[in-house]
Scaffold this motif. Sequence first.
Motif, PDB file in Angstrom:
ATOM      1  N   THR A 130       0.825  -1.205   0.000  1.00  0.00           N
ATOM      2  CA  THR A 130       0.000   0.000   0.000  1.00  0.00           C
ATOM      3  C   THR A 130       0.855   1.251   0.000  1.00  0.00           C
ATOM      4  O   THR A 130       0.644   2.182  -0.785  1.00  0.00           O
ATOM      5  CB  THR A 130      -0.936   0.007   1.221  1.00  0.00           C
ATOM      6  N   GLN A 131       1.852   1.267   0.883  1.00  0.00           N
ATOM      7  CA  GLN A 131       2.678   2.471   0.975  1.00  0.00           C
ATOM      8  C   GLN A 131       3.501   2.686  -0.287  1.00  0.00           C
ATOM      9  O   GLN A 131       3.590   3.803  -0.792  1.00  0.00           O
ATOM     10  CB  GLN A 131       3.598   2.391   2.190  1.00  0.00           C
ATOM     11  N   PHE A 132       4.087   1.620  -0.824  1.00  0.00           N
ATOM     12  CA  PHE A 132       4.878   1.759  -2.047  1.00  0.00           C
ATOM     13  C   PHE A 132       4.019   2.296  -3.195  1.00  0.00           C
ATOM     14  O   PHE A 132       4.430   3.198  -3.927  1.00  0.00           O
ATOM     15  CB  PHE A 132       5.469   0.401  -2.444  1.00  0.00           C
ATOM     16  N   GLU A 135      -2.478  23.708   5.858  1.00  0.00           N
ATOM     17  CA  GLU A 135      -3.832  23.498   6.388  1.00  0.00           C
ATOM     18  C   GLU A 135      -4.176  22.012   6.448  1.00  0.00           C
ATOM     19  O   GLU A 135      -4.729  21.523   7.443  1.00  0.00           O
ATOM     20  CB  GLU A 135      -4.853  24.225   5.501  1.00  0.00           C
ATOM     21  N   GLU A 136      -3.821  21.271   5.398  1.00  0.00           N
ATOM     22  CA  GLU A 136      -4.088  19.827   5.380  1.00  0.00           C
ATOM     23  C   GLU A 136      -3.290  19.114   6.467  1.00  0.00           C
ATOM     24  O   GLU A 136      -3.802  18.211   7.138  1.00  0.00           O
ATOM     25  CB  GLU A 136      -3.732  19.261   4.009  1.00  0.00           C
ATOM     26  N   LEU A 137      -2.034  19.519   6.645  1.00  0.00           N
ATOM     27  CA  LEU A 137      -1.205  18.895   7.675  1.00  0.00           C
ATOM     28  C   LEU A 137      -1.757  19.194   9.056  1.00  0.00           C
ATOM     29  O   LEU A 137      -1.808  18.303   9.928  1.00  0.00           O
ATOM     30  CB  LEU A 137       0.235  19.392   7.557  1.00  0.00           C
ATOM     31  N   GLN A 139       9.008  13.350  13.505  1.00  0.00           N
ATOM     32  CA  GLN A 139       7.982  12.599  12.787  1.00  0.00           C
ATOM     33  C   GLN A 139       7.150  13.447  11.820  1.00  0.00           C
ATOM     34  O   GLN A 139       6.166  12.950  11.271  1.00  0.00           O
ATOM     35  CB  GLN A 139       7.044  11.939  13.799  1.00  0.00           C
ATOM     36  N   VAL A 140       7.532  14.702  11.624  1.00  0.00           N
ATOM     37  CA  VAL A 140       6.764  15.548  10.698  1.00  0.00           C
ATOM     38  C   VAL A 140       6.733  14.946   9.286  1.00  0.00           C
ATOM     39  O   VAL A 140       5.666  14.886   8.657  1.00  0.00           O
ATOM     40  CB  VAL A 140       7.309  16.982  10.670  1.00  0.00           C
ATOM     41  N   PRO A 141       7.876  14.486   8.738  1.00  0.00           N
ATOM     42  CA  PRO A 141       7.822  13.873   7.399  1.00  0.00           C
ATOM     43  C   PRO A 141       6.882  12.678   7.341  1.00  0.00           C
ATOM     44  O   PRO A 141       6.236  12.442   6.318  1.00  0.00           O
ATOM     45  CB  PRO A 141       9.276  13.453   7.144  1.00  0.00           C
ATOM     46  N   MET A 142       6.800  11.921   8.439  1.00  0.00           N
ATOM     47  CA  MET A 142       5.897  10.766   8.469  1.00  0.00           C
ATOM     48  C   MET A 142       4.448  11.219   8.327  1.00  0.00           C
ATOM     49  O   MET A 142       3.663  10.637   7.569  1.00  0.00           O
ATOM     50  CB  MET A 142       6.071   9.989   9.767  1.00  0.00           C
ATOM     51  N   LEU A 143       4.070  12.294   9.058  1.00  0.00           N
ATOM     52  CA  LEU A 143       2.712  12.809   8.965  1.00  0.00           C
ATOM     53  C   LEU A 143       2.420  13.356   7.573  1.00  0.00           C
ATOM     54  O   LEU A 143       1.320  13.159   7.040  1.00  0.00           O
ATOM     55  CB  LEU A 143       2.481  13.899  10.010  1.00  0.00           C
ATOM     56  N   VAL A 144       3.389  14.042   6.997  1.00  0.00           N
ATOM     57  CA  VAL A 144       3.214  14.559   5.638  1.00  0.00           C
ATOM     58  C   VAL A 144       2.971  13.396   4.675  1.00  0.00           C
ATOM     59  O   VAL A 144       2.099  13.466   3.797  1.00  0.00           O
ATOM     60  CB  VAL A 144       4.439  15.380   5.198  1.00  0.00           C
ATOM     61  N   GLY A 145       3.735  12.323   4.863  1.00  0.00           N
ATOM     62  CA  GLY A 145       3.564  11.146   4.013  1.00  0.00           C
ATOM     63  C   GLY A 145       2.186  10.533   4.165  1.00  0.00           C
ATOM     64  O   GLY A 145       1.571  10.097   3.182  1.00  0.00           O
ATOM     65  N   GLU A 146       1.666  10.493   5.390  1.00  0.00           N
ATOM     66  CA  GLU A 146       0.330   9.950   5.625  1.00  0.00           C
ATOM     67  C   GLU A 146      -0.728  10.750   4.863  1.00  0.00           C
ATOM     68  O   GLU A 146      -1.614  10.181   4.226  1.00  0.00           O
ATOM     69  CB  GLU A 146       0.019   9.959   7.122  1.00  0.00           C
ATOM     70  N   VAL A 147      -0.631  12.070   4.954  1.00  0.00           N
ATOM     71  CA  VAL A 147      -1.617  12.917   4.265  1.00  0.00           C
ATOM     72  C   VAL A 147      -1.498  12.754   2.757  1.00  0.00           C
ATOM     73  O   VAL A 147      -2.505  12.632   2.044  1.00  0.00           O
ATOM     74  CB  VAL A 147      -1.444  14.394   4.661  1.00  0.00           C
ATOM     75  N   ALA A 148      -0.274  12.743   2.251  1.00  0.00           N
ATOM     76  CA  ALA A 148      -0.061  12.621   0.804  1.00  0.00           C
ATOM     77  C   ALA A 148      -0.599  11.292   0.286  1.00  0.00           C
ATOM     78  O   ALA A 148      -1.247  11.241  -0.768  1.00  0.00           O
ATOM     79  CB  ALA A 148       1.431  12.761   0.486  1.00  0.00           C
ATOM     80  N   GLN A 200      -3.415  -5.087  16.543  1.00  0.00           N
ATOM     81  CA  GLN A 200      -2.073  -4.761  16.084  1.00  0.00           C
ATOM     82  C   GLN A 200      -1.785  -3.295  16.291  1.00  0.00           C
ATOM     83  O   GLN A 200      -2.526  -2.445  15.836  1.00  0.00           O
ATOM     84  CB  GLN A 200      -1.909  -5.096  14.594  1.00  0.00           C
ATOM     85  N   ALA A 201      -0.677  -2.992  16.932  1.00  0.00           N
ATOM     86  CA  ALA A 201      -0.283  -1.590  17.053  1.00  0.00           C
ATOM     87  C   ALA A 201       0.259  -1.126  15.733  1.00  0.00           C
ATOM     88  O   ALA A 201       0.680  -1.904  14.889  1.00  0.00           O
ATOM     89  CB  ALA A 201       0.774  -1.431  18.141  1.00  0.00           C
ATOM     90  N   ASP A 202       0.229   0.197  15.560  1.00  0.00           N
ATOM     91  CA  ASP A 202       0.757   0.772  14.346  1.00  0.00           C
ATOM     92  C   ASP A 202       2.197   0.341  14.176  1.00  0.00           C
ATOM     93  O   ASP A 202       3.022   0.526  15.040  1.00  0.00           O
ATOM     94  CB  ASP A 202       0.676   2.303  14.448  1.00  0.00           C
ATOM     95  N   ALA A 203       2.521  -0.252  13.017  1.00  0.00           N
ATOM     96  CA  ALA A 203       3.847  -0.804  12.817  1.00  0.00           C
ATOM     97  C   ALA A 203       4.876   0.238  12.429  1.00  0.00           C
ATOM     98  O   ALA A 203       6.030  -0.039  12.268  1.00  0.00           O
ATOM     99  CB  ALA A 203       3.804  -1.875  11.729  1.00  0.00           C
ATOM    100  N   GLY A 204       4.461   1.480  12.276  1.00  0.00           N
ATOM    101  CA  GLY A 204       5.408   2.546  11.980  1.00  0.00           C
ATOM    102  C   GLY A 204       5.551   2.789  10.500  1.00  0.00           C
ATOM    103  O   GLY A 204       5.068   2.052   9.653  1.00  0.00           O
ATOM    104  N   ASP A 205       6.260   3.835  10.185  1.00  0.00           N
ATOM    105  CA  ASP A 205       6.410   4.268   8.818  1.00  0.00           C
ATOM    106  C   ASP A 205       7.550   3.537   8.137  1.00  0.00           C
ATOM    107  O   ASP A 205       8.577   3.276   8.745  1.00  0.00           O
ATOM    108  CB  ASP A 205       6.689   5.778   8.806  1.00  0.00           C
ATOM    109  N   THR A 206       7.369   3.152   6.878  1.00  0.00           N
ATOM    110  CA  THR A 206       8.455   2.512   6.130  1.00  0.00           C
ATOM    111  C   THR A 206       9.070   3.485   5.166  1.00  0.00           C
ATOM    112  O   THR A 206       9.442   3.153   4.046  1.00  0.00           O
ATOM    113  CB  THR A 206       7.920   1.277   5.370  1.00  0.00           C
ATOM    114  N   SER A 207       9.183   4.736   5.597  1.00  0.00           N
ATOM    115  CA  SER A 207       9.747   5.775   4.742  1.00  0.00           C
ATOM    116  C   SER A 207      11.202   5.485   4.436  1.00  0.00           C
ATOM    117  O   SER A 207      11.887   4.768   5.162  1.00  0.00           O
ATOM    118  CB  SER A 207       9.645   7.137   5.433  1.00  0.00           C
ATOM    119  N   ASP A 208      11.691   6.073   3.365  1.00  0.00           N
ATOM    120  CA  ASP A 208      13.087   5.877   2.981  1.00  0.00           C
ATOM    121  C   ASP A 208      14.019   6.414   4.049  1.00  0.00           C
ATOM    122  O   ASP A 208      13.801   7.460   4.604  1.00  0.00           O
ATOM    123  CB  ASP A 208      13.390   6.638   1.670  1.00  0.00           C
TER     124      ASP A 208
END
Length: 473
Positions: free
Chosen positions: A354-356, A372-374, A401-410, A463-471
């Motif tokens: 899904t993330q890829f 505003e979206e963030l 974790q700001v980049p992680m949140l940005v990635g979630e919204v995107a 299941q707890a959130d497994a975290g971001d698989t960002s680069d």
Amino acid sequence: MKSAVETLNPTRVRLTVEVPFEELKPSLDAAYKKINQQVTVPGFRKGKIPARVIDQRFGRGAVLEEAINDALPKFYTDAVNEGELNVLGQPDVDITEFNDGDELKFTAEVDIRPTLEIPDYTGIEVTVDAVEVSDEDVEKSLEQLRERFASTSPVERAAADGDVVVVDLEASVDGSVLEDGVAKGVSYTIGSGQLLDGIDEAVTGLEKGGSATFTSELKGGSAAGREASVKVDVTDVQERELPTLDDDFAQLASEFDTLEELRGDSRKRLERMKSYDQATQAQEKVLDALIELVEVPIPEKLLKDEIETRTHNLEHHQFPALGLDWDSYLEREGKTREEYDAEVEAQSVKGIKTQFILDELVNREKLSVNQEELTEHLMRRAATSGMTPDQFAQAVVEGGQVPMLVGEVARGKALAVVVEAAKVTDTNGEVVDLEDDEDETGETVEVSGDDAEAAATDGDAEQADAGDTSDKS
């Protein structure tokens, strides 16, 4: 510095890097300076020990090792950038050749984000439940509202199903009363299932002043998960009385003057709820269809880490909070450990795919996230975390974790694009317009980025959130 890239498989590469000795000089100087601050040599002031003395006293090898450890991350990052690689996780580094004064040679194997081909997704078609609210649904909603406004009055008779009993509880394990196993003046509605297993049978038929003892597995506290002998004393029996369903009740329980107005409002509320459920169902089904369209190689190490993270969070965070261990958890879920492992692997694979895919769509569709979206997303995440928006924002910033949140919204916006392009039909054969589904009140049910992100995130109550698989590089 020279570097070369060898593709081992679609998700892993090996970097071969050669570094001339002179490029190590800044790190070598830094190593001497660091050692200078850490050691003491008689006859020399701290920090003023000559390099030759450090070599004699502590060995040139120690200095070279410190210099290489300092330099490797920079050379590795330079090689990654030179190869234009989209790496995931940390590399496995191996120094293949190095002698004092000669060039440094090392290899680094690392997972990379696979190159994906996203086919035309505009042909996706899914079927969702129709938004239908029956008279029975409305009456059930009104009955639940009546329950909220129920009153109680003491009765001189035996307790029966639906009555409220006021009880004192005392739990013992192995014959000893637990320090945190005593509770007094607890109000409990018989049949609600909101206290201990076995209490309904124990108190039914008891009058005020009656006592009983039953056995139950404790759900929390110092003996969570253990069988306890629980003594219950009934100090009061109260009968619940529901208000009459009429205009007076409508005025008591709402802003409406008549029962018919309240009934109509209940229908509209249920329709809005079912419209939201319908949109969520559409997002989930469109996502599943999108995943089926795209071939996604899965990095083995990333999958292993994801599975380990999910299992660790369950075992070390959720189990203690719920008073569970593996045996009790698997018994409650009605599955074996092998079945659990297979499920968590499937969930992890879906989460990574899904993330890829959505990240690829973010780039392809040139989607961006504005402030505003963030902020809106941060507010929603804060509400589910139990923190205030300010507290959550501070934790996000401090944790990087700001980049992680940005990635979630995107990613949420990317899924919304796909959902809007799909053909969604309900079980009645009607086309569902999720972008602008307006009800009689003028409110709009639409596919938002946050809703889409929720559908895109592989979630499981256990299941707890497994975290971001960002680069990461």
